[in-house]
Design a protein around this motif. Structure first.
Motif, PDB file in Angstrom:
ATOM      1  N   LYS A  57       0.818  -1.216   0.000  1.00 23.66           N
ATOM      2  CA  LYS A  57       0.000   0.000   0.000  1.00 23.66           C
ATOM      3  C   LYS A  57       0.852   1.267   0.000  1.00 23.66           C
ATOM      4  O   LYS A  57       0.387   2.330  -0.396  1.00 23.66           O
ATOM      5  CB  LYS A  57      -0.921   0.008   1.221  1.00 23.66           C
ATOM      6  CG  LYS A  57      -1.972  -1.078   1.190  1.00 23.66           C
ATOM      7  CD  LYS A  57      -2.766  -1.106   2.475  1.00 23.66           C
ATOM      8  CE  LYS A  57      -3.749  -2.271   2.454  1.00 23.66           C
ATOM      9  NZ  LYS A  57      -4.420  -2.437   3.738  1.00 23.66           N
ATOM     10  N   LYS A  58       2.094   1.154   0.446  1.00 21.85           N
ATOM     11  CA  LYS A  58       2.944   2.335   0.575  1.00 21.85           C
ATOM     12  C   LYS A  58       3.927   2.515  -0.577  1.00 21.85           C
ATOM     13  O   LYS A  58       4.544   3.557  -0.704  1.00 21.85           O
ATOM     14  CB  LYS A  58       3.692   2.265   1.901  1.00 21.85           C
ATOM     15  CG  LYS A  58       2.721   2.329   3.067  1.00 21.85           C
ATOM     16  CD  LYS A  58       3.390   2.138   4.381  1.00 21.85           C
ATOM     17  CE  LYS A  58       2.335   2.178   5.476  1.00 21.85           C
ATOM     18  NZ  LYS A  58       2.868   2.008   6.785  1.00 21.85           N
ATOM     19  N   VAL A  59       4.074   1.500  -1.420  1.00 22.09           N
ATOM     20  CA  VAL A  59       4.999   1.585  -2.558  1.00 22.09           C
ATOM     21  C   VAL A  59       4.384   2.472  -3.638  1.00 22.09           C
ATOM     22  O   VAL A  59       3.232   2.299  -4.017  1.00 22.09           O
ATOM     23  CB  VAL A  59       5.300   0.182  -3.135  1.00 22.09           C
ATOM     24  CG1 VAL A  59       6.055   0.275  -4.441  1.00 22.09           C
ATOM     25  CG2 VAL A  59       6.082  -0.644  -2.133  1.00 22.09           C
ATOM     26  N   ARG A  60       5.185   3.422  -4.105  1.00 20.57           N
ATOM     27  CA  ARG A  60       4.784   4.267  -5.242  1.00 20.57           C
ATOM     28  C   ARG A  60       5.662   3.873  -6.418  1.00 20.57           C
ATOM     29  O   ARG A  60       6.883   4.068  -6.382  1.00 20.57           O
ATOM     30  CB  ARG A  60       4.968   5.742  -4.904  1.00 20.57           C
ATOM     31  CG  ARG A  60       4.046   6.211  -3.794  1.00 20.57           C
ATOM     32  CD  ARG A  60       4.152   7.677  -3.566  1.00 20.57           C
ATOM     33  NE  ARG A  60       5.492   8.035  -3.114  1.00 20.57           N
ATOM     34  CZ  ARG A  60       5.769   8.836  -2.110  1.00 20.57           C
ATOM     35  NH1 ARG A  60       4.801   9.413  -1.433  1.00 20.57           N
ATOM     36  NH2 ARG A  60       7.003   9.103  -1.766  1.00 20.57           N
ATOM     37  N   TYR A  61       5.050   3.313  -7.435  1.00 27.84           N
ATOM     38  CA  TYR A  61       5.797   2.833  -8.599  1.00 27.84           C
ATOM     39  C   TYR A  61       6.386   4.033  -9.339  1.00 27.84           C
ATOM     40  O   TYR A  61       5.641   4.910  -9.775  1.00 27.84           O
ATOM     41  CB  TYR A  61       4.852   2.076  -9.531  1.00 27.84           C
ATOM     42  CG  TYR A  61       5.496   0.917 -10.242  1.00 27.84           C
ATOM     43  CD1 TYR A  61       6.469   1.120 -11.200  1.00 27.84           C
ATOM     44  CD2 TYR A  61       5.118  -0.383  -9.953  1.00 27.84           C
ATOM     45  CE1 TYR A  61       7.050   0.062 -11.863  1.00 27.84           C
ATOM     46  CE2 TYR A  61       5.689  -1.453 -10.611  1.00 27.84           C
ATOM     47  CZ  TYR A  61       6.657  -1.232 -11.557  1.00 27.84           C
ATOM     48  OH  TYR A  61       7.231  -2.273 -12.208  1.00 27.84           O
ATOM     49  N   PRO A  62       7.696   4.124  -9.494  1.00 24.71           N
ATOM     50  CA  PRO A  62       8.297   5.250 -10.217  1.00 24.71           C
ATOM     51  C   PRO A  62       7.783   5.315 -11.661  1.00 24.71           C
ATOM     52  O   PRO A  62       7.716   4.294 -12.350  1.00 24.71           O
ATOM     53  CB  PRO A  62       9.791   4.945 -10.184  1.00 24.71           C
ATOM     54  CG  PRO A  62       9.961   4.051  -9.001  1.00 24.71           C
ATOM     55  CD  PRO A  62       8.703   3.238  -8.931  1.00 24.71           C
ATOM     56  N   ARG A  63       7.394   6.500 -12.082  1.00 29.94           N
ATOM     57  CA  ARG A  63       6.787   6.685 -13.408  1.00 29.94           C
ATOM     58  C   ARG A  63       7.700   6.179 -14.521  1.00 29.94           C
ATOM     59  O   ARG A  63       7.248   5.474 -15.429  1.00 29.94           O
ATOM     60  CB  ARG A  63       6.464   8.159 -13.623  1.00 29.94           C
ATOM     61  CG  ARG A  63       5.689   8.418 -14.912  1.00 29.94           C
ATOM     62  CD  ARG A  63       5.202   9.862 -15.000  1.00 29.94           C
ATOM     63  NE  ARG A  63       6.226  10.837 -14.656  1.00 29.94           N
ATOM     64  CZ  ARG A  63       7.014  11.446 -15.550  1.00 29.94           C
ATOM     65  NH1 ARG A  63       6.851  11.216 -16.837  1.00 29.94           N
ATOM     66  NH2 ARG A  63       7.920  12.316 -15.174  1.00 29.94           N
ATOM     67  N   ILE A  64       8.984   6.505 -14.459  1.00 28.10           N
ATOM     68  CA  ILE A  64       9.919   6.101 -15.522  1.00 28.10           C
ATOM     69  C   ILE A  64      10.011   4.580 -15.617  1.00 28.10           C
ATOM     70  O   ILE A  64      10.051   4.015 -16.709  1.00 28.10           O
ATOM     71  CB  ILE A  64      11.316   6.748 -15.337  1.00 28.10           C
ATOM     72  CG1 ILE A  64      12.225   6.467 -16.534  1.00 28.10           C
ATOM     73  CG2 ILE A  64      11.983   6.262 -14.066  1.00 28.10           C
ATOM     74  CD1 ILE A  64      11.890   7.263 -17.745  1.00 28.10           C
ATOM     75  N   ALA A  65      10.022   3.897 -14.471  1.00 29.66           N
ATOM     76  CA  ALA A  65      10.089   2.434 -14.470  1.00 29.66           C
ATOM     77  C   ALA A  65       8.805   1.842 -15.042  1.00 29.66           C
ATOM     78  O   ALA A  65       8.841   0.860 -15.778  1.00 29.66           O
ATOM     79  CB  ALA A  65      10.340   1.919 -13.055  1.00 29.66           C
ATOM     80  N   LYS A  66       7.683   2.473 -14.718  1.00 25.30           N
ATOM     81  CA  LYS A  66       6.398   1.999 -15.242  1.00 25.30           C
ATOM     82  C   LYS A  66       6.336   2.175 -16.760  1.00 25.30           C
ATOM     83  O   LYS A  66       5.912   1.282 -17.482  1.00 25.30           O
ATOM     84  CB  LYS A  66       5.252   2.760 -14.574  1.00 25.30           C
ATOM     85  CG  LYS A  66       3.897   2.143 -14.792  1.00 25.30           C
ATOM     86  CD  LYS A  66       2.810   2.942 -14.104  1.00 25.30           C
ATOM     87  CE  LYS A  66       2.507   2.330 -12.768  1.00 25.30           C
ATOM     88  NZ  LYS A  66       1.318   2.920 -12.118  1.00 25.30           N
ATOM     89  N   ALA A  89      16.429  -1.847 -10.878  1.00 25.17           N
ATOM     90  CA  ALA A  89      16.673  -0.617 -11.630  1.00 25.17           C
ATOM     91  C   ALA A  89      16.789   0.492 -10.592  1.00 25.17           C
ATOM     92  O   ALA A  89      16.139   0.433  -9.553  1.00 25.17           O
ATOM     93  CB  ALA A  89      15.538  -0.331 -12.608  1.00 25.17           C
ATOM     94  N   LYS A  90      17.601   1.481 -10.862  1.00 16.94           N
ATOM     95  CA  LYS A  90      17.872   2.534  -9.880  1.00 16.94           C
ATOM     96  C   LYS A  90      16.598   3.164  -9.287  1.00 16.94           C
ATOM     97  O   LYS A  90      16.489   3.283  -8.074  1.00 16.94           O
ATOM     98  CB  LYS A  90      18.786   3.593 -10.477  1.00 16.94           C
ATOM     99  CG  LYS A  90      19.261   4.599  -9.451  1.00 16.94           C
ATOM    100  CD  LYS A  90      20.417   5.411  -9.966  1.00 16.94           C
ATOM    101  CE  LYS A  90      20.867   6.435  -8.984  1.00 16.94           C
ATOM    102  NZ  LYS A  90      21.584   5.919  -7.846  1.00 16.94           N
ATOM    103  N   PRO A  91      15.608   3.561 -10.112  1.00 19.16           N
ATOM    104  CA  PRO A  91      14.399   4.156  -9.525  1.00 19.16           C
ATOM    105  C   PRO A  91      13.647   3.193  -8.594  1.00 19.16           C
ATOM    106  O   PRO A  91      13.121   3.604  -7.563  1.00 19.16           O
ATOM    107  CB  PRO A  91      13.533   4.520 -10.728  1.00 19.16           C
ATOM    108  CG  PRO A  91      14.452   4.541 -11.896  1.00 19.16           C
ATOM    109  CD  PRO A  91      15.555   3.599 -11.579  1.00 19.16           C
ATOM    110  N   LEU A  92      13.624   1.911  -8.950  1.00 22.11           N
ATOM    111  CA  LEU A  92      12.938   0.927  -8.109  1.00 22.11           C
ATOM    112  C   LEU A  92      13.745   0.648  -6.845  1.00 22.11           C
ATOM    113  O   LEU A  92      13.171   0.474  -5.766  1.00 22.11           O
ATOM    114  CB  LEU A  92      12.678  -0.358  -8.893  1.00 22.11           C
ATOM    115  CG  LEU A  92      11.753  -0.196 -10.101  1.00 22.11           C
ATOM    116  CD1 LEU A  92      11.619  -1.511 -10.847  1.00 22.11           C
ATOM    117  CD2 LEU A  92      10.395   0.322  -9.692  1.00 22.11           C
TER     118      LEU A  92
END
Length: 127
Positions: free
Chosen positions: A47-56, A86-89
């Motif tokens: 619930k607290k993880v925000r998927y980085p836009r670039i990775a998505k 990946a760095k953002p993740l």
């Protein structure tokens, strides 16, 4: 009967040394009678993880493994990425572990102790 007794005696002697090695060279427990627990369980992490836009946008998904120590107060110290994705993740996994998730401390012989842990953080793009 004698062989069984000798085997049992040797097993007991050698296993005592193995099982008593519950700490690393820095005095951090690797196992404890009561291991640290995530307040709210693993579901609270999702619930607290925000998927980085670039990775998505790039379609990157998988698991990041984070190693850390839960101190006697339940705080996360010395977090580090053990298996990168990946760095953002990786950065998001560290953020969640250090800032969003709360732990109950681990206990050994009734005393709160520092415990080393590894936690997998799964990143999956929803459909």
């Amino acid at each position: 009967m004698n062989r069984k007794f000798v085997f049992l005696a040797l097993f007991t002697v050698f296993s005592c040394g193995v099982f008593s090695q519950q700490k690393d060279d820095k005095g951090i427990y690797l196992t404890a009678e009561k291991m640290p627990a995530i307040k709210g369980g693993m579901a609270s992490i999702g619930k607290k993880v925000r998927y980085p836009r670039i990775a998505k946008e790039m379609g990157v998904q998988g698991v990041v493994y984070v190693g850390f120590i839960v101190d006697p107060e339940g705080k996360v110290i010395e977090p580090k990425i053990l298996k990168s994705l990946a760095k953002p993740l990786d950065e998001e996994a560290l953020r969640v572990i250090t800032k969003e998730v709360q732990f109950t401390p681990g206990y050994y012989q009734g005393k709160a102790v520092p415990v080393r842990m590894v936690l997998p953080i799964r990143f999956r793009i929803g459909t």
